[in-house]
Design an enzyme around this catalytic site. Structure first.
Site, PDB file in Angstrom:
ATOM      1  N   ASP A   1       0.902  -1.059   0.254  1.00 46.73           N
ATOM      2  CA  ASP A   1      -0.017   0.116   0.046  1.00 46.73           C
ATOM      3  C   ASP A   1       0.868   1.268   0.081  1.00 46.73           C
ATOM      4  O   ASP A   1       2.168   1.285   0.358  1.00 46.73           O
ATOM      5  CB  ASP A   1      -0.915   0.092   1.393  1.00 46.73           C
TER       6      ASP A   1
HETATM    7  N1  URA Z   1      -1.054  -5.861   4.136  1.00 50.24           N
HETATM    8  C1  URA Z   1      -1.656  -4.596   4.086  1.00 50.24           C
HETATM    9  O1  URA Z   1      -2.574  -4.227   4.840  1.00 50.24           O
HETATM   10  N2  URA Z   1      -0.795  -3.631   3.319  1.00 50.24           N
HETATM   11  C2  URA Z   1      -0.049  -4.001   2.796  1.00 50.24           C
HETATM   12  O2  URA Z   1       1.085  -2.991   1.989  1.00 50.24           O
HETATM   13  C3  URA Z   1       0.765  -5.134   2.648  1.00 50.24           C
HETATM   14  C4  URA Z   1      -0.025  -6.262   3.426  1.00 50.24           C
END
Ligand code: URA
Length: 261
Positions: free
Chosen positions: A102
């Site tokens: 993310d």
């Molecule tokens: N889980 C999440 O919530 N975000 C990420 O970037 C990777 C795994």
């Protein structure tokens, strides 16, 4: 190496399209036109030409990057926000991220120009184990950890950690270490939120055998041949198949590669 694989890796065409070029008699190896499918060549020694033009094997790159928060895991952003590619040398335009983090998540991200390697590592069947450190608000009680491993249902998703450990817990914040295999959208944040925890920062510290280590935020390093090999040789975890049904093609334990979230 098969001729069509070499051609695909050199970026001339897909394997299928390369097979057609071979069948049409447009490809020569060391000056001799080849039309037989599956002809093997030595990429180090043989001279492969297509329409008389010499193909060069593309140098394959495998990188580990410490993605800072706020940087997008995409090759191009129409909004001109910083992307992971803007952290790499400008000439390396052919690289793409292996899976995603993310925008607000930081930590270990692999990048490569080897499409086949990337596909295998991100294929849902393989499920490479990854480790995350989640900073959460308030004191997490250790009794909550088994619930993270049991997991929660959200629509069609079963979000769960393979392992959960409490690394720190003060009255104001806690640090939880989680191992996950699935690579579902926002899986760590959704899992923790479902159990009433508010994530203030999330960092990925490991993908299979590769660790983030001391790599500073925004910096990258080239994976060693040994590390690339270790990623290639990750075992596919056995998947339960419906009773009486034959295992799906490729299912079961065998040597191969996996996927990133
Ligand atoms: N889980 C999440 O919530 N975000 C990420 O970037 C990777 C795994």
């Amino acid at each position: 190496m098969r001729l069509q694989k070499f051609m695909a890796q050199a970026g001339i065409a897909s394997r299928r399209a390369s097979e057609r070029l071979i069948a049409e008699g447009r490809v020569a190896v060391n000056g001799r036109t080849i039309t037989a499918p599956g002809t093997r060549i030595d990429p180090e020694r043989d001279r492969v030409t297509v329409h008389g033009e010499l193909l060069r094997a593309k140098r394959r790159l495998y990188l580990a990057l410490n993605k800072p928060p706020g940087v997008l895991c995409t090759r191009h952003d129409p909004g001109r926000r910083p992307t992971v590619l803007s952290l790499l040398p400008a000439a390396w335009t052919g690289l793409y991220p292996v899976g995603r983090l993310d925008r607000d998540t930081e930590g270990l991200l692999l990048l490569t120009n080897d499409g086949e390697f990337c596909l295998r590592l991100t294929h849902p069947r393989y499920g490479v184990p990854k480790t995350y450190h989640a900073a959460v608000q308030g004191r997490v009680d250790p009794s909550l950890l088994p619930a993270l491993v049991r997991g929660v249902r959200q629509g069609r998703d079963h979000l769960k950690a393979e392992r959960a450990r409490l690394l720190r817990a003060t009255h104001s914040h806690s640090l939880v270490e989680l191992d996950l295999r699935e690579g579902k959208y926002h899986e760590v944040r959704r899992l923790l939120a479902a159990l009433g925890l508010t994530v203030t920062a999330l960092r990925r510290t490991r993908i299979g055998p590769i660790r983030l280590g001391e790599l500073p935020p925004g910096k990258w390093r080239v994976l060693t041949p040994r590390e690339v090999d270790a990623l290639r040789r990750l075992e596919i975890p056995a998947r339960p198949s419906p009773a009486g049904a034959a295992p799906a093609h490729g299912a079961g334990r065998r040597r191969s590669s996996s996927r990133a979230s």
